[in-house]
Scaffold this active site. Structure first.
Site, PDB file in Angstrom:
ATOM      1  N   ASP A 249       0.851  -1.196   0.000  1.00  0.00           N
ATOM      2  CA  ASP A 249       0.000   0.000   0.000  1.00  0.00           C
ATOM      3  C   ASP A 249       0.891   1.252   0.000  1.00  0.00           C
ATOM      4  OD1 ASP A 249      -2.429   1.391   0.224  1.00  0.00           O
ATOM      5  OD2 ASP A 249      -2.357   1.389   2.417  1.00  0.00           O
ATOM      6  N   HIS A 250       0.672   2.155  -0.929  1.00  0.00           N
ATOM      7  CA  HIS A 250       1.398   3.436  -0.982  1.00  0.00           C
ATOM      8  C   HIS A 250       2.920   3.309  -1.019  1.00  0.00           C
ATOM      9  CE1 HIS A 250      -2.162   5.932  -0.631  1.00  0.00           C
ATOM     10  NE2 HIS A 250      -2.592   5.136   0.332  1.00  0.00           N
TER      11      HIS A 250
ATOM     12  N   GLY B  15      -7.800   8.405   6.772  1.00  0.00           N
ATOM     13  CA  GLY B  15      -7.873   8.643   8.209  1.00  0.00           C
ATOM     14  C   GLY B  15      -9.288   8.660   8.753  1.00  0.00           C
TER      15      GLY B  15
ATOM     16  N   HIS C 268      -9.102   4.726  -2.522  1.00  0.00           N
ATOM     17  CA  HIS C 268      -8.441   4.789  -1.212  1.00  0.00           C
ATOM     18  C   HIS C 268      -9.341   5.549  -0.251  1.00  0.00           C
ATOM     19  CE1 HIS C 268      -4.216   3.396  -1.969  1.00  0.00           C
ATOM     20  NE2 HIS C 268      -4.774   3.301  -3.162  1.00  0.00           N
ATOM     21  N   GLY C 269      -8.927   5.610   1.003  1.00  0.00           N
ATOM     22  CA  GLY C 269      -9.617   6.459   1.976  1.00  0.00           C
ATOM     23  C   GLY C 269     -11.094   6.160   2.089  1.00  0.00           C
TER      24      GLY C 269
ATOM     25  N   SER D 192     -12.846   4.255   4.417  1.00  0.00           N
ATOM     26  CA  SER D 192     -13.464   3.855   5.676  1.00  0.00           C
ATOM     27  C   SER D 192     -14.723   4.688   5.913  1.00  0.00           C
ATOM     28  CB  SER D 192     -12.484   4.036   6.848  1.00  0.00           C
ATOM     29  OG  SER D 192     -11.620   2.932   6.931  1.00  0.00           O
TER      30      SER D 192
ATOM     31  N   ASN E 156     -10.274   0.428  -0.369  1.00  0.00           N
ATOM     32  CA  ASN E 156      -9.290   0.345   0.721  1.00  0.00           C
ATOM     33  C   ASN E 156      -9.885   0.743   2.064  1.00  0.00           C
ATOM     34  OD1 ASN E 156      -7.526  -0.169  -1.336  1.00  0.00           O
ATOM     35  ND2 ASN E 156      -6.080   1.442  -0.797  1.00  0.00           N
ATOM     36  N   ILE E 157      -9.682  -0.119   3.051  1.00  0.00           N
ATOM     37  CA  ILE E 157     -10.229   0.149   4.384  1.00  0.00           C
ATOM     38  C   ILE E 157      -9.163  -0.142   5.438  1.00  0.00           C
ATOM     39  CG2 ILE E 157     -11.951  -0.620   6.078  1.00  0.00           C
ATOM     40  CD1 ILE E 157     -13.800  -1.223   3.621  1.00  0.00           C
TER      41      ILE E 157
HETATM   42  P1  13P Z   1      -8.980   4.805   5.356  1.00  0.00           P
HETATM   43  O1  13P Z   1      -8.125   5.688   6.209  1.00  0.00           O
HETATM   44  O2  13P Z   1     -10.220   5.505   4.926  1.00  0.00           O
HETATM   45  O3  13P Z   1      -9.270   3.495   5.994  1.00  0.00           O
HETATM   46  O4  13P Z   1      -8.161   4.498   4.001  1.00  0.00           O
HETATM   47  C1  13P Z   1      -7.227   3.458   3.948  1.00  0.00           C
HETATM   48  C2  13P Z   1      -6.423   3.486   2.712  1.00  0.00           C
HETATM   49  O5  13P Z   1      -6.722   4.140   1.733  1.00  0.00           O
HETATM   50  C3  13P Z   1      -5.215   2.655   2.688  1.00  0.00           C
HETATM   51  O6  13P Z   1      -4.479   2.854   1.515  1.00  0.00           O
HETATM   52  O1  G3H Z   2      -3.421   5.009   3.556  1.00  0.00           O
HETATM   53  C1  G3H Z   2      -2.758   4.688   4.519  1.00  0.00           C
HETATM   54  C2  G3H Z   2      -3.076   3.474   5.298  1.00  0.00           C
HETATM   55  O2  G3H Z   2      -4.159   3.725   6.171  1.00  0.00           O
HETATM   56  C3  G3H Z   2      -1.853   2.983   6.001  1.00  0.00           C
HETATM   57  O3  G3H Z   2      -1.557   3.754   7.112  1.00  0.00           O
HETATM   58  O4  G3H Z   2       0.843   4.304   6.836  1.00  0.00           O
HETATM   59  O5  G3H Z   2      -0.268   4.412   9.086  1.00  0.00           O
HETATM   60  O6  G3H Z   2       0.191   2.198   7.995  1.00  0.00           O
HETATM   61  P1  G3H Z   2      -0.104   3.665   7.795  1.00  0.00           P
HETATM   62 ZN    ZN Z   3      -4.558   4.820   0.739  1.00  0.00          ZN
END
Ligand code: 13P
Ligand code: G3H
Ligand code: ZN
Length: 317
Positions: free
Chosen positions: A83-84, A182, A219-220, A222, A262-263
């Site tokens: 991820d990222h 977040g 992404h993002g 949640s 993504n969650i």
């Molecule tokens: P949330 O912070 O909304 O759970 O997003 C997670 C995410 O995009 C991880 O890449």
């Molecule tokens: O998008 C980011 C994810 O929620 C991962 O978060 O970098 O704190 O592990 P993290």
């Molecule tokens: Zn993300």
């Protein structure tokens, strides 16, 4: 079944009008909660690991935990995704180290620099049988060390997506349509009584028109369930104004070209709320197995709910 890439998963999700959940994993209880839910519901699932997760839990521990989940749930396809990823070296290390999918997130760079870095990762990944997610547009919120303040996010420009996908050869594309990382996704000014601004479905539709059949990632995503926010606050926490993306909008996106949702924050909230509650109700307990058990169960229940009511991926393994 051994670990799989997301190619087949995304094709079936696109054609079937559902999305595959991509859940962030940082420890054993999270891996177990997610995969027990997916296993029981016969759903494909993506387990994703951030740079921060690798720094916390160590690459090898996370890969071995995911391999254990694959062995315990042989009936469902599971992909292991970075991820990222922010550098070629990080992506290479995950490709060499057993991941089946990586994200190169060069979305904060210029269009040309984003293309150059993404292409470099795609060439190495494809030569090793690994698929690549890229990103165009900028989400608000925090991703690892990158903080984008609300108001400084940028929606994906649909007129850029064909050239980007053509020139990079990426396998899926994360776009910015108003989701945000977040638990604090929107400022109070952006929300009317906990109702955030709607996602930009017009941008998603325009992207889909230009990239027919191509898997899109959100992404993002949640939803920041208020039951967990209340639990955190009731048992000693202080999380005012935590608001997420309404689940009906994500369900709608999953029916369209969005194949991966993504969650992460919802997992953190489910665990934190339940651990706080456990300690408040059992002040004399100190065995981690006792207080992590309801937290793991809460992750499992939350993921099961997402699979059935948001993603629509149950029975699709
Ligand atoms: P949330 O912070 O909304 O759970 O997003 C997670 C995410 O995009 C991880 O890449
Ligand atoms: O998008 C980011 C994810 O929620 C991962 O978060 O970098 O704190 O592990 P993290
Ligand atoms: Zn993300």
């Amino acid at each position: 079944m051994s670990l799989v890439t997301t190619t087949e998963m995304f094709k079936k999700a696109y054609d079937g009008g559902y999305a595959v959940g991509a859940f962030n994993v940082n420890n054993m209880e999270i891996v177990q909660g997610i995969t027990e839910a997916a296993g029981e519901l016969n759903s494909p699932v993506i387990l994703q690991v951030s740079k921060g997760a690798r720094a916390y839990a160590n690459h090898t521990y996370l890969v071995k935990l995911v391999e254990a989940a694959v062995e315990e749930n042989p009936q469902i396809p599971i992909a292991l995704h970075l991820d990222h990823g922010d550098t070629f070296e990080l992506c290479k290390s995950c490709i060499d180290g057993g991941f089946t999918s990586v994200m190169i997130d060069a979305s904060s760079k210029s269009f040309e620099e984003n293309i150059e870095l993404t292409k470099q990762v795609v060439e190495y990944a494809h030569a090793n049988g690994v698929v690549v997610e890229a990103e165009l547009g900028t989400l608000a919120g925090i991703e690892d060390e990158v903080v984008v303040e609300a108001g400084h996010e940028a929606y994906t420009r649909p007129e850029e997506v064909e050239e980007f996908v053509d020139r990079t050869g990426c396998d899926s594309l994360a776009i910015a349509i108003g989701t945000s990382h977040g638990a604090y996704k929107f400022t109070a000014a952006q929300c009317t009584i906990l109702v955030p601004p709607p996602l930009r479905f017009d941008v998603l539709e325009e992207v889909t028109k230009r990239l027919p059949g191509f898997p899109i990632v959100l992404h993002g995503s949640s939803s920041v369930p208020q039951e967990f926010v209340k639990m955190v606050n009731q048992y000693g926490g202080n999380m005012p104004d935590a608001v997420g993306i309404p689940e009906e909008q994500l369900r709608q996106a999953a029916k369209l070209a969005v194949c991966k949702i993504n969650i992460d924050s919802d997992i953190r909230l489910a665990m934190t709320g339940n651990i706080r509650k456990y300690f408040a109700e059992h002040p004399d307990h100190f065995d981690p197995r006792q207080y992590l058990k309801p937290a793991r169960q809460a992750v499992k229940d939350m993921v099961a709910h997402k699979i059935v009511n948001v993603l629509g991926s149950d029975g699709k393994a």
